[in-house]
Scaffold this active site. Structure first.
Site, short mmCIF file in Angstrom:
data_model
loop_
_atom_site.label_atom_id
_atom_site.label_comp_id
_atom_site.label_asym_id
_atom_site.label_seq_id
_atom_site.Cartn_x
_atom_site.Cartn_y
_atom_site.Cartn_z
N SER A 48 14.27 -17.02 13.11
CA SER A 48 15.25 -15.67 13.94
C SER A 48 16.80 -16.11 13.77
CB SER A 48 14.71 -15.68 15.32
OG SER A 48 15.57 -15.27 16.11
N GLU A 76 18.42 -15.55 16.28
CA GLU A 76 18.74 -16.29 17.61
C GLU A 76 18.98 -17.85 17.33
OE1 GLU A 76 18.99 -14.49 20.34
OE2 GLU A 76 19.16 -15.93 21.74
N TYR A 93 14.05 -19.90 23.59
CA TYR A 93 13.53 -19.28 22.38
C TYR A 93 14.26 -19.75 21.22
CZ TYR A 93 12.64 -15.65 19.09
OH TYR A 93 12.33 -14.78 17.93
P1 NAP Z 1 6.20 -8.99 19.52
O1 NAP Z 1 6.00 -7.47 19.24
O2 NAP Z 1 6.56 -9.60 20.74
O3 NAP Z 1 4.77 -9.47 18.92
C1 NAP Z 1 4.37 -10.74 19.49
C2 NAP Z 1 3.14 -11.05 18.87
O4 NAP Z 1 2.54 -12.30 19.32
C3 NAP Z 1 1.93 -10.25 19.56
O5 NAP Z 1 1.02 -9.95 18.70
C4 NAP Z 1 1.63 -11.22 20.75
O6 NAP Z 1 0.23 -10.85 21.22
C5 NAP Z 1 1.57 -12.54 20.01
N1 NAP Z 1 1.62 -13.78 20.90
C6 NAP Z 1 2.51 -13.65 21.97
N2 NAP Z 1 2.04 -15.05 22.78
C7 NAP Z 1 1.03 -15.42 22.02
C8 NAP Z 1 0.14 -16.58 22.47
N3 NAP Z 1 0.33 -17.38 23.36
N4 NAP Z 1 -1.19 -16.63 21.78
C9 NAP Z 1 -1.25 -15.66 20.81
N5 NAP Z 1 -0.51 -14.53 20.48
C10 NAP Z 1 0.66 -14.47 21.04
O7 NAP Z 1 7.41 -9.46 18.47
P2 NAP Z 1 7.80 -8.87 16.90
O8 NAP Z 1 8.77 -8.25 17.20
O9 NAP Z 1 6.65 -8.43 16.28
O10 NAP Z 1 8.08 -10.15 16.25
C11 NAP Z 1 7.13 -10.93 15.29
C12 NAP Z 1 7.57 -12.48 15.08
O11 NAP Z 1 9.11 -12.33 14.59
C13 NAP Z 1 7.78 -13.20 16.50
O12 NAP Z 1 7.51 -14.54 16.22
C14 NAP Z 1 9.60 -13.23 16.61
O13 NAP Z 1 9.88 -14.17 17.59
C15 NAP Z 1 10.17 -13.11 15.58
N6 NAP Z 1 11.26 -12.34 15.28
C16 NAP Z 1 11.38 -11.02 15.74
C17 NAP Z 1 12.44 -10.53 15.30
C18 NAP Z 1 12.58 -8.87 15.98
O14 NAP Z 1 13.94 -8.52 15.99
N7 NAP Z 1 11.71 -8.20 15.86
C19 NAP Z 1 13.41 -10.98 14.68
C20 NAP Z 1 13.33 -12.25 14.47
C21 NAP Z 1 12.00 -12.89 14.65
P3 NAP Z 1 -0.45 -9.88 22.31
O15 NAP Z 1 -0.35 -8.68 21.77
O16 NAP Z 1 -1.58 -10.45 22.78
O17 NAP Z 1 0.83 -10.28 23.56
N1 GDD Z 2 16.37 -6.92 26.74
C1 GDD Z 2 17.57 -6.59 27.19
N2 GDD Z 2 17.58 -5.76 28.51
N3 GDD Z 2 18.65 -6.88 26.72
C2 GDD Z 2 19.86 -6.28 27.16
C3 GDD Z 2 19.92 -5.60 28.20
C4 GDD Z 2 18.80 -5.23 28.96
O1 GDD Z 2 18.62 -4.73 29.97
N4 GDD Z 2 21.29 -5.21 28.50
C5 GDD Z 2 21.88 -6.02 27.58
N5 GDD Z 2 21.17 -6.41 26.58
C6 GDD Z 2 21.70 -7.47 25.55
C7 GDD Z 2 21.10 -8.83 25.73
O2 GDD Z 2 21.82 -9.70 26.51
C8 GDD Z 2 21.23 -9.11 23.99
O3 GDD Z 2 22.51 -9.62 23.79
C9 GDD Z 2 21.17 -7.96 23.27
O4 GDD Z 2 21.10 -6.78 24.29
C10 GDD Z 2 19.59 -8.01 22.75
O5 GDD Z 2 18.55 -8.15 23.35
P1 GDD Z 2 16.97 -7.89 23.17
O6 GDD Z 2 16.67 -6.60 22.64
O7 GDD Z 2 16.04 -8.45 24.27
O8 GDD Z 2 16.77 -8.69 21.75
P2 GDD Z 2 17.48 -10.48 21.49
O9 GDD Z 2 18.55 -10.06 20.52
O10 GDD Z 2 17.62 -11.17 22.62
O11 GDD Z 2 16.03 -11.05 20.88
C11 GDD Z 2 15.48 -10.05 19.77
O12 GDD Z 2 16.01 -10.33 18.21
C12 GDD Z 2 15.87 -11.61 17.97
C13 GDD Z 2 16.62 -12.03 16.54
O13 GDD Z 2 18.15 -11.91 16.79
C14 GDD Z 2 13.98 -10.42 19.64
O14 GDD Z 2 13.32 -9.65 18.92
C15 GDD Z 2 13.65 -11.86 19.23
O15 GDD Z 2 12.14 -12.21 19.15
C16 GDD Z 2 14.50 -12.07 17.95
O16 GDD Z 2 14.29 -13.44 17.49
#
Ligand code: NAP
Ligand code: GDD
Length: 330
Positions: free
Chosen positions: A129, A131, A153
């Protein structure tokens, strides 16, 4: 010819569902690891997979249990594994550091160790990520940018990235990390800021809600569409050499800009509806993320095609239709 078998952890999530659809379209046999509760409550827990549910082979296993993961790898013997399962909500990692570490570090370790012991030829993708860049040390961020995570995280993802690199070096496993920047879609969880905004804008337009509480409006993210990012995951496992890649759009926007655009599409002024709640600020914030995806473009041939406006439109339109139907049903 035998079909290629792909095993996806986190298949019920946003990326897992798009990836499953994509791989099925390419002719793969798709297997997914899910928690036992998911099979008991399919309507709520498998909603993202509703169009392809009959085509996937589900296995239940827990990221907390090595034997349960190992058994699945022994049985499926996948050619490719996409390890997407994680506690993915950054805010929650401040509330429960320990379970975030357990799922994200031990879970990744269990999957890697299972591959080493059950099917070492399996190619492994780790969902790293942006992050991990945290308090960024250069702008834009690329594969060589130093990590400086600002959340448990982020730290857990650095550990997963290091484990992946270590299994590549020590055991010769084809193991790679995709360092993906934020990616969204109508399948995004409601706790993430983009979906929180688009769902609230739709509900406000429909008279179902009046205000939306948000935290830091000035944080800036490189937001892309999940549907395009899962293709990059697959491309990484198709290379001759295992290498890590940064995936993002190369453009950044603030939360305020996202809200302005989303509310504006529905003819609303976000300033009239959004209230800033200090409790929603994070103890340590990642202020700015923006990718340099040029290496992925050059080596993988991956190129992002959507604009920021198209992403916001896709989400707003979906949520407006979704809540209109819900309203009609009540
Ligand atoms: P998501 O929608 O939150 O999906 C997370 C998945 O992980 C779900 O299928 C969830 O299952 C499963 N999971 C969570 N905790 C678990 C546990 N203890 N045991 C088994 N399964 C578990 O996330 P996403 O956005 O698709 O992201 C996929 C991956 O990419 C994650 O690893 C995330 O950290 C990473 N990532 C995401 C982003 C982004 O912007 N979306 C960016 C960079 C990296 P349940 O449905 O059962 O909860
Ligand atoms: N969730 C949330 N809720 N975020 C908020 C809010 C709120 O009410 N208000 C402001 N934010 C700001 C957060 O502080 C952060 O700076 C930004 O919005 C994005 O927050 P999220 O959408 O929760 O995503 P994230 O950037 O923290 O994390 C996501 O992206 C990562 C990759 O950079 C997740 O998908 C992570 O799993 C992923 O790795």
């Amino acid at each position: 010819m035998t079909k290629k078998r792909a095993l996806i952890t986190g298949i019920t999530g946003q990326d897992g569902s798009y990836l499953a659809e994509y791989l099925l379209g390419l002719g793969y046999e798709v297997h997914g690891i899910v928690r036992r509760v998911a099979l008991e409550d399919q309507k709520h827990r498998l909603w993202r997979l509703q169009d392809v549910i009959g085509k996937i082979k589900f296995h239940y296993g827990s990221l907390e249990s090595y034997p349960s993961i190992f058994k699945i790898f022994q049985e499926v013997r996948p050619h490719e594994c996409y390890h997407l399962a994680a506690q993915s909500f950054v805010s929650y990692s401040f509330e429960d550091e320990f379970s975030t570490f357990n799922s994200n570090i031990n879970g990744t370790h269990f999957v890697l160790s299972s591959i080493k012991n059950a099917c070492p030829e399996c190619r492994f993708y780790f969902a790293a990520s942006s992050e991990m860049f945290g308090k960024v040390e250069e702008v834009p961020q690329k594969e060589t940018t130093r990590f400086h995570p600002r959340s448990v995280y982020g730290i857990s993802k650095v550990a997963g990235y290091d484990l992946t690199r270590n299994y590549r070096g020590a055991y010769n496993i084809f193991a790679v990390s995709g360092i993906l920047f934020n990616h969204e879609s109508p399948r995004r969880g409601f706790e993430f800021v983009t979906r929180k905004i688009t769902s609230a804008a739709a509900r406000i337009k429909l008279g179902l809600q009046d205000k939306l509480q948000l935290g830091n409006l000035e944080a800036s993210r490189d937001w892309g569409h999940s549907k395009e990012y899962v293709k990059a995951m697959h491309l990484m496992l198709k290379q001759n050499k295992p290498e890590d890649f940064v995936i993002g759009t190369g453009k950044t926007h603030t939360v305020r800009e996202f809200a302005d655009k989303a509310f504006g599409l529905l003819g609303l002024d976000y300033k009239k509806h959004i209230e800033v709640d200090k409790h929603l600020f994070r103890p340590s914030e990642v202020e700015l993320l923006v990718a340099d995806p040029s290496r992925a473009k050059k080596k993988l041939g991956w190129k992002y095609t959507m604009t920021f406006d198209q992403l916001v439109e896709d989400m707003v339109k979906h949520d407006y239709d979704y809540f209109s139907n819900k309203k009609g049903a009540t």
